[in-house]
Design a protein around this motif. Structure first.
Motif, PDB file in Angstrom:
ATOM      1  N   LEU A  73      31.754  46.656  13.211  1.00  0.00           N
ATOM      2  CA  LEU A  73      30.375  46.213  13.422  1.00  0.00           C
ATOM      3  C   LEU A  73      29.434  47.417  13.543  1.00  0.00           C
ATOM      4  O   LEU A  73      29.856  48.523  13.904  1.00  0.00           O
ATOM      5  N   PRO A  74      28.139  47.222  13.256  1.00  0.00           N
ATOM      6  CA  PRO A  74      27.162  48.314  13.374  1.00  0.00           C
ATOM      7  C   PRO A  74      27.109  48.893  14.789  1.00  0.00           C
ATOM      8  O   PRO A  74      27.469  48.221  15.763  1.00  0.00           O
ATOM      9  N   LYS A 102      35.276  37.348   9.880  1.00  0.00           N
ATOM     10  CA  LYS A 102      34.809  37.569   8.511  1.00  0.00           C
ATOM     11  C   LYS A 102      35.926  38.130   7.637  1.00  0.00           C
ATOM     12  O   LYS A 102      36.075  37.755   6.467  1.00  0.00           O
ATOM     13  N   MET A 103      36.727  39.027   8.198  1.00  0.00           N
ATOM     14  CA  MET A 103      37.819  39.595   7.424  1.00  0.00           C
ATOM     15  C   MET A 103      38.833  38.515   7.041  1.00  0.00           C
ATOM     16  O   MET A 103      39.296  38.461   5.892  1.00  0.00           O
ATOM     17  N   ILE A 107      40.075  37.271   3.394  1.00  0.00           N
ATOM     18  CA  ILE A 107      41.483  37.233   2.996  1.00  0.00           C
ATOM     19  C   ILE A 107      41.833  35.878   2.397  1.00  0.00           C
ATOM     20  O   ILE A 107      42.435  35.786   1.314  1.00  0.00           O
ATOM     21  N   TYR A 108      41.436  34.805   3.069  1.00  0.00           N
ATOM     22  CA  TYR A 108      41.763  33.466   2.573  1.00  0.00           C
ATOM     23  C   TYR A 108      41.010  33.141   1.283  1.00  0.00           C
ATOM     24  O   TYR A 108      41.528  32.417   0.428  1.00  0.00           O
ATOM     25  N   LYS A 109      39.824  33.690   1.150  1.00  0.00           N
ATOM     26  CA  LYS A 109      39.088  33.490  -0.104  1.00  0.00           C
ATOM     27  C   LYS A 109      39.848  34.120  -1.269  1.00  0.00           C
ATOM     28  O   LYS A 109      39.939  33.536  -2.361  1.00  0.00           O
ATOM     29  N   ILE A 110      40.386  35.324  -1.039  1.00  0.00           N
ATOM     30  CA  ILE A 110      41.168  35.990  -2.077  1.00  0.00           C
ATOM     31  C   ILE A 110      42.435  35.193  -2.379  1.00  0.00           C
ATOM     32  O   ILE A 110      42.786  34.951  -3.544  1.00  0.00           O
ATOM     33  N   CYS A 135      28.799  50.211   9.251  1.00  0.00           N
ATOM     34  CA  CYS A 135      27.467  49.793   8.812  1.00  0.00           C
ATOM     35  C   CYS A 135      27.310  48.270   8.846  1.00  0.00           C
ATOM     36  O   CYS A 135      26.211  47.765   8.727  1.00  0.00           O
ATOM     37  N   GLY A 136      28.423  47.562   8.996  1.00  0.00           N
ATOM     38  CA  GLY A 136      28.382  46.128   8.789  1.00  0.00           C
ATOM     39  C   GLY A 136      28.354  45.876   7.289  1.00  0.00           C
ATOM     40  O   GLY A 136      27.904  46.705   6.509  1.00  0.00           O
ATOM     41  N   LEU A 137      28.881  44.763   6.880  1.00  0.00           N
ATOM     42  CA  LEU A 137      28.964  44.482   5.449  1.00  0.00           C
ATOM     43  C   LEU A 137      27.625  44.004   4.903  1.00  0.00           C
ATOM     44  O   LEU A 137      26.982  43.150   5.488  1.00  0.00           O
TER      45      LEU A 137
END
Length: 258
Positions: A73-74, A102-103, A107-110, A135-137
């Protein structure tokens, strides 16, 4: 001569529990037919990303890379614990500092994607990704790093992170689990040469002593007692030797079909 590369930490499930939370759950999505997941965790500067880069170039199938560093996180995020006053910045070495929700979603999206059509970004700049750490994504986010090759083998997802197995869901997903180790002196020697874009304090000896090394020792202790079938890799071993060992292991799980 005993190999410096790998030791096995196995049969570590604690007694008194009806269910081992680290055992792989039933997979209703069917991703096991399309993907194998390899976890690369352990000490800062141990060689995780270097190994991932070499595997992306060598594996004869589609390979996708996700790095936990990108989910830090930022600096101004309230989830970061405070470091000691003399450190001069927040402590980013805890699981609280990582957007694991979010990670995991990524992962599940991939894993739900077709390896032949998944959107990926050329991995040639992977080792320059330090500019995104902490930086945050960004949104919209570029597709993950990867390399596509049409193959009869399943695709491979490489998941790289310094606290990867701190999340039992990520650990349970992995077909292979690796954990890099270094001595304290060697870890500091390597880390002191790194540049951190967002925080000069993260390069300081105070940050290393107060945040980095205690986080590693705690993670190593927890991992050793709770996570099964972990291959310990000596970060001072030749990268080519580590690469060949891990590549052989991955070929074994690629050729295995359920």
């Amino acid at each position: 001569m005993r190999s410096r590369l790998v030791l096995y930490v196995s049969n570590m499930a604690t007694t008194g529990s009806l269910e081992n939370p680290f055992e792989r759950k039933v997979d209703p999505s069917g991703h096991r037919k399309r993907w194998r997941i390899v976890g690369l965790s352990g000490i800062s500067g141990g060689g995780k990303s270097t190994l991932a880069y070499s595997l992306l170039a060598a594996l004869p199938t589609t390979v996708v890379y996700l790095g936990q560093d990108e989910y830090i996180l930022p600096d101004d995020h309230p989830s970061h614990p405070k470091a000691a006053e003399e450190v001069g910045c927040v402590n980013k070495e805890t699981i609280r500092s990582i957007d694991m929700k979010k990670m995991l979603a990524d992962i599940y999206k991939i894993l739900s994607s077709d390896p032949n059509t998944i959107a990926i970004t050329d991995y040639s700049t992977l080792l320059e990704r330090k500019k995104v750490i902490g930086c945050g994504l960004p949104e919209p986010r570029q597709p993950p790093y990867g390399c596509r090759q049409h193959s009869s083998f399943p695709a491979v997802l490489l998941v790289d992170g310094f606290l990867l197995y701190m999340n039992c869901e990520v650990s349970a997903l992995c077909d292979l689990r690796y954990f890099f180790t270094l001595t304290k002196a060697e870890c500091w020697s390597r880390r002191s040469k790194r540049k951190f874009t967002n925080s000069l304090s993260m390069s300081s000896p105070q940050y290393f002593e107060s945040c980095v090394w205690p986080s590693y020792t705690e993670d190593f202790s927890r991992m050793s007692s709770s996570v099964t079938d972990v291959h310990l890799l000596d970060g001072t071993s030749s990268p080519s030797v580590v690469h060949e060992r891990v590549l052989k292991d991955i070929f074994n799980v690629l050729e295995y079909t359920e």
